[in-house]
Design a protein around this motif. Structure first.
Motif, PDB file in Angstrom:
ATOM      1  N   UNK A 147       0.834  -1.200   0.000  1.00 19.82           N
ATOM      2  CA  UNK A 147       0.000   0.000   0.000  1.00 19.82           C
ATOM      3  C   UNK A 147       0.873   1.257   0.000  1.00 19.82           C
ATOM      4  N   UNK A 148       1.916   1.275   0.824  1.00 22.76           N
ATOM      5  CA  UNK A 148       2.830   2.424   0.830  1.00 22.76           C
ATOM      6  C   UNK A 148       3.519   2.564  -0.525  1.00 22.76           C
ATOM      7  N   UNK A 149       3.921   1.442  -1.092  1.00 21.27           N
ATOM      8  CA  UNK A 149       4.602   1.464  -2.382  1.00 21.27           C
ATOM      9  C   UNK A 149       3.692   2.031  -3.471  1.00 21.27           C
ATOM     10  N   UNK A 150       2.453   1.578  -3.510  1.00 21.07           N
ATOM     11  CA  UNK A 150       1.496   2.054  -4.512  1.00 21.07           C
ATOM     12  C   UNK A 150       1.262   3.557  -4.367  1.00 21.07           C
ATOM     13  N   UNK A 151       1.119   4.007  -3.127  1.00 23.21           N
ATOM     14  CA  UNK A 151       0.922   5.438  -2.893  1.00 23.21           C
ATOM     15  C   UNK A 151       2.154   6.229  -3.327  1.00 23.21           C
ATOM     16  N   UNK A 152       3.334   5.716  -3.017  1.00 22.20           N
ATOM     17  CA  UNK A 152       4.564   6.415  -3.402  1.00 22.20           C
ATOM     18  C   UNK A 152       4.691   6.517  -4.917  1.00 22.20           C
ATOM     19  N   UNK A 153       4.384   5.437  -5.628  1.00 22.19           N
ATOM     20  CA  UNK A 153       4.462   5.481  -7.089  1.00 22.19           C
ATOM     21  C   UNK A 153       3.505   6.523  -7.653  1.00 22.19           C
ATOM     22  N   UNK A 154       2.284   6.564  -7.115  1.00 25.47           N
ATOM     23  CA  UNK A 154       1.293   7.519  -7.612  1.00 25.47           C
ATOM     24  C   UNK A 154       1.732   8.961  -7.353  1.00 25.47           C
ATOM     25  N   UNK A 155       2.261   9.239  -6.171  1.00 24.20           N
ATOM     26  CA  UNK A 155       2.697  10.595  -5.841  1.00 24.20           C
ATOM     27  C   UNK A 155       3.962  10.981  -6.607  1.00 24.20           C
ATOM     28  N   UNK A 156       4.864  10.048  -6.799  1.00 31.95           N
ATOM     29  CA  UNK A 156       6.077  10.337  -7.576  1.00 31.95           C
ATOM     30  C   UNK A 156       5.730  10.670  -9.020  1.00 31.95           C
ATOM     31  N   UNK A 157       4.739   9.963  -9.554  1.00 32.73           N
ATOM     32  CA  UNK A 157       4.296  10.229 -10.932  1.00 32.73           C
ATOM     33  C   UNK A 157       3.548  11.565 -11.010  1.00 32.73           C
ATOM     34  N   UNK A 158       2.638  11.787 -10.059  1.00 33.64           N
ATOM     35  CA  UNK A 158       1.806  12.996 -10.090  1.00 33.64           C
ATOM     36  C   UNK A 158       2.613  14.265  -9.860  1.00 33.64           C
ATOM     37  N   UNK A 159       3.508  14.227  -8.901  1.00 36.90           N
ATOM     38  CA  UNK A 159       4.205  15.439  -8.480  1.00 36.90           C
ATOM     39  C   UNK A 159       5.554  15.647  -9.172  1.00 36.90           C
ATOM     40  N   UNK A 160       6.215  14.550  -9.553  1.00 34.17           N
ATOM     41  CA  UNK A 160       7.605  14.657 -10.038  1.00 34.17           C
ATOM     42  C   UNK A 160       7.824  14.039 -11.409  1.00 34.17           C
ATOM     43  N   UNK A 161       6.758  13.562 -12.037  1.00 33.73           N
ATOM     44  CA  UNK A 161       6.864  12.940 -13.369  1.00 33.73           C
ATOM     45  C   UNK A 161       7.853  11.770 -13.375  1.00 33.73           C
ATOM     46  N   UNK A 162       7.900  11.035 -12.279  1.00 34.98           N
ATOM     47  CA  UNK A 162       8.728   9.831 -12.209  1.00 34.98           C
ATOM     48  C   UNK A 162       7.848   8.643 -12.575  1.00 34.98           C
ATOM     49  N   UNK A 163       8.175   7.998 -13.676  1.00 39.55           N
ATOM     50  CA  UNK A 163       7.322   6.950 -14.221  1.00 39.55           C
ATOM     51  C   UNK A 163       8.041   5.598 -14.235  1.00 39.55           C
ATOM     52  N   UNK A 164       7.278   4.572 -14.545  1.00 38.52           N
ATOM     53  CA  UNK A 164       7.809   3.209 -14.709  1.00 38.52           C
ATOM     54  C   UNK A 164       8.497   2.699 -13.450  1.00 38.52           C
ATOM     55  N   UNK A 165       7.951   3.051 -12.308  1.00 38.53           N
ATOM     56  CA  UNK A 165       8.507   2.585 -11.045  1.00 38.53           C
ATOM     57  C   UNK A 165       7.998   1.175 -10.763  1.00 38.53           C
ATOM     58  N   UNK A 166       8.858   0.339 -10.177  1.00 40.74           N
ATOM     59  CA  UNK A 166       8.516  -1.073 -10.029  1.00 40.74           C
ATOM     60  C   UNK A 166       8.579  -1.592  -8.601  1.00 40.74           C
ATOM     61  N   UNK A 167       9.171  -0.844  -7.698  1.00 32.11           N
ATOM     62  CA  UNK A 167       9.376  -1.401  -6.363  1.00 32.11           C
ATOM     63  C   UNK A 167       9.357  -0.318  -5.303  1.00 32.11           C
ATOM     64  N   UNK A 168       9.775  -0.686  -4.126  1.00 35.77           N
ATOM     65  CA  UNK A 168       9.854   0.198  -2.967  1.00 35.77           C
ATOM     66  C   UNK A 168      11.124   1.034  -2.983  1.00 35.77           C
ATOM     67  N   UNK A 169      11.973   0.869  -3.993  1.00 37.87           N
ATOM     68  CA  UNK A 169      13.185   1.673  -4.168  1.00 37.87           C
ATOM     69  C   UNK A 169      12.961   2.600  -5.355  1.00 37.87           C
ATOM     70  N   UNK A 170      13.034   3.901  -5.115  1.00 39.00           N
ATOM     71  CA  UNK A 170      12.732   4.888  -6.155  1.00 39.00           C
ATOM     72  C   UNK A 170      13.959   5.766  -6.364  1.00 39.00           C
ATOM     73  N   UNK A 171      14.616   5.650  -7.514  1.00 37.19           N
ATOM     74  CA  UNK A 171      15.779   6.504  -7.777  1.00 37.19           C
ATOM     75  C   UNK A 171      15.361   7.819  -8.430  1.00 37.19           C
ATOM     76  N   UNK A 172      15.978   8.902  -7.994  1.00 42.52           N
ATOM     77  CA  UNK A 172      15.821  10.198  -8.651  1.00 42.52           C
ATOM     78  C   UNK A 172      17.217  10.570  -9.155  1.00 42.52           C
ATOM     79  N   UNK A 173      17.474  10.307 -10.415  1.00 37.46           N
ATOM     80  CA  UNK A 173      18.810  10.496 -10.976  1.00 37.46           C
ATOM     81  C   UNK A 173      19.048  11.981 -11.217  1.00 37.46           C
ATOM     82  N   UNK A 174      20.121  12.509 -10.619  1.00 40.55           N
ATOM     83  CA  UNK A 174      20.503  13.911 -10.768  1.00 40.55           C
ATOM     84  C   UNK A 174      21.645  14.040 -11.764  1.00 40.55           C
ATOM     85  N   UNK A 175      22.628  13.177 -11.666  1.00 41.37           N
ATOM     86  CA  UNK A 175      23.758  13.182 -12.590  1.00 41.37           C
ATOM     87  C   UNK A 175      25.049  13.573 -11.915  1.00 41.37           C
ATOM     88  N   UNK A 176      25.192  14.845 -11.601  1.00 41.64           N
ATOM     89  CA  UNK A 176      26.436  15.354 -11.024  1.00 41.64           C
ATOM     90  C   UNK A 176      26.506  15.053  -9.532  1.00 41.64           C
TER      91      UNK A 176
END
Length: 376
Positions: free
Chosen positions: A286-315
Motif C-alpha cells: 500500500x505504501x509502495x502504490x501510494x509512493x508510485x502515484x505521488x512520484x508520478x503525479x508530483x515529479x513525473x517519475x514513471x515506470x517505477x517497479x518497487x519500494x526503491x525509487x531513484x531520482x537520478x541527478x547526474x552530477x
C-alpha cells in the motif's frame, strides 16, 4: 611521502570530487534505510529477544560454526528457512556480503562461466574476483545479450558449468529482473541461476518469499536478513549438495565466527511474522502504490517497479546538495555516488520503509517537486 600523508591526500581528492563519505546520525523521516516492513525497531522482535535471553540463549557464539560456535538456534533457523523458501537446505551467514562472497568464490570451478548482470552487487563481484571461474557481464536485464555472450563462450570452447548471477530487485535502480526469461535461459543451458533476493525478501512473492519463488530452473537464492526482516545476516537456500560444499570450502563461512545465536532467534521470529501477519506485506505494498502515484503525479517519475525509487541527478555535487536540502527539511534521503552507481548517474535513493506514512510520502515528493522547479 609518508603512508599517512598519502592516505590523507587520497581523502582530499575524494572531498574535491564530492565523493568523501562520512558517517551521519539518524535524523528525520526514514526514507534511507532498508527496513521495508518496519521490523527493525518493532515490539515483535524486542519481545522475541527478551524471551530468548530469559531462556538462556547466548548473545555470542564463541567460535566458528565448525568448532564450538554451532548452536541449536542456527540449525533451527536453517531448517525453518529451507522449509519457508522451498529449498532442500539453507546456510546462515553473518551477512549478505559474506554470503555472496562465499557463493561465487567457492562453488564455480575452473573452467566454469559466471554470466552476470552488469549491475549485480559488489559483494557478488568480490566473490567472483576471489574465485576461479571465467566471468562475463551482460547489459542490465538484457536476456538477448546474455544468451549471445553465453553462446559465444560455448562456441569458443567453453564446456564447464554456467552460473547466471542476478538480483531480483536492483538496489539502486529499484527495477526487477526478468526472472522467468532468465530461468528459461538457465534451464535450456543447464545453468545454475543465482538470485540475490536481498531487496525482495519480505516484500515480494507469497508471504514475502521473494520473486524467485517456484522458478522452474535450478536456483540458488540469497535472502538478506538485515533488510525487510529487520535483523542481520544472510540465508543461502538451495540444493543440499551446494550447501554442504559451502560448509566445507567457503572461506567466509569456515574462518568466520558464527553469527550470534540471538540473531538466529530474531530471524526465526521475523520469518514467523511473515507467515502469521500478512498485513505486514500488504501494508508495504500500500505504501509502495501510494509512493508510485505521488512520484508520478508530483515529479513525473514513471515506470517505477518497487519500494526503491531513484531520482537520478547526474552530477555528484548537485546530488549531495539536493540530499542535504531534503535532510534539512526533515527527510532522511541520501545521495548515492560512484562507485556505487555508474559515473554521471548520481542519484537520490528513496526507500519506502515501514517507518513512514502516506502523508510523509506525499510531503517528500512535494519537496522534490519544489527542487525540480528551482533547477528548471
Amino acid at each position: 611521502m609518508t603512508t599517512l600523508a598519502r592516505i590523507g591526500d587520497a581523502l582530499d581528492v575524494l572531498a574535491s570530487r564530492h565523493r568523501l563519505r562520512r558517517l551521519k546520525p539518524r535524523t528525520g523521516w526514514d526514507f534511507a534505510s532498508n527496513d521495508y516492513l518496519g521490523l527493525a525497531g518493532s515490539a515483535l522482535l524486542a519481545d522475541a529477544a527478551r524471551e530468548a535471553l530469559d531462556r538462556g540463549v547466548p548473545v555470542g557464539s564463541g567460535g566458528s560454526r565448525l568448532l564450538r560456535g554451532n548452536h541449536p538456534e542456527h540449525e533451527m533457523l536453517e531448517a525453518e528457512a529451507a522449509s519457508f523458501f522451498g529449498a532442500e537446505a539453507a546456510l546462515f551467514m553473518g551477512g549478505g556480503f559474506q554470503a555472496n562472497q562465499a557463493i561465487f568464490s567457492s562453488l564455480p570451478a575452473t573452467g566454469d562461466l559466471i554470466l552476470h548482470d552488469t549491475l549485480v552487487h559488489a559483494s557478488a563481484l568480490e566473490g567472483m574476483r576471489l574465485g576461479r571461474a571465467t566471468t562475463r557481464a551482460f547489459s542490465h536485464n538484457d536476456i538477448t545479450a546474455a544468451g549471445q555472450i553465453l553462446g559465444k563462450w560455448r562456441s569458443d570452447g567453453g564446456r564447464g558449468q554456467v552460473w547466471i548471477a542476478v538480483e531480483s530487485v536492483y538496489s539502486m535502480n529499484g527495477d526487477l529482473a526478468p526472472l522467468s526469461d532468465l530461468a528459461c535461459l538457465a534451464r535450456d543451458e543447464g545453468a545454475v541461476l543465482v538470485v540475490d533476493e536481498a531487496h525482495a525478501t519480505g516484500v515480494f512473492g507469497p508471504q514475502g518469499r521473494g520473486l524467485a519463488d517456484r522458478l522452474n530452473a535450478q536456483v540458488l537464492r540469497l535472502h538478506s536478513c538485515g533488510k525487510a526482516l529487520g535483523v542481520a545476516g544472510g540465508l543461502i537456500c538451495g540444493a543440499k549438495v551446494m550447501i554442504d560444499m559451502l560448509i566445507n570450502r567457503a572461506r567466509p563461512f569456515v574462518f568466520a565466527t558464527a553469527p550470534s545465536p540471538l540473531t538466529a532467534v530474531l530471524v526465526r521470529a521475523a520469518l514467523r511474522a511473515l507467515q502469521e501477519h500478512p498485513d505486514l506485506v500488504h501494508a508495504t505494498h500500500q505504501r509502495m502504490t501510494h509512493a508510485h502515484a505521488e512520484a508520478r503525479r508530483l515529479c513525473a517519475l514513471n515506470d517505477l517497479q518497487s519500494h526503491i525509487i531513484p531520482v537520478v541527478i547526474g552530477a555528484d555535487e548537485a546530488t549531495m546538495l539536493r540530499a542535504q536540502c531534503l535532510q534539512d527539511r526533515g527527510f532522511d534521503v541520501r545521495g548515492i555516488r560512484p562507485p556505487t552507481v555508474p559515473r554521471g548517474t548520481s542519484r537520490l535513493r528513496i526507500s519506502i520503509t515501514g517507518n513512514i506514512d502516506r502523508a510523509q510520502i506525499t510531503a517528500l515528493f512535494m519537496a522534490i517537486a519544489d527542487q525540480q522547479r528551482e533547477v528548471a
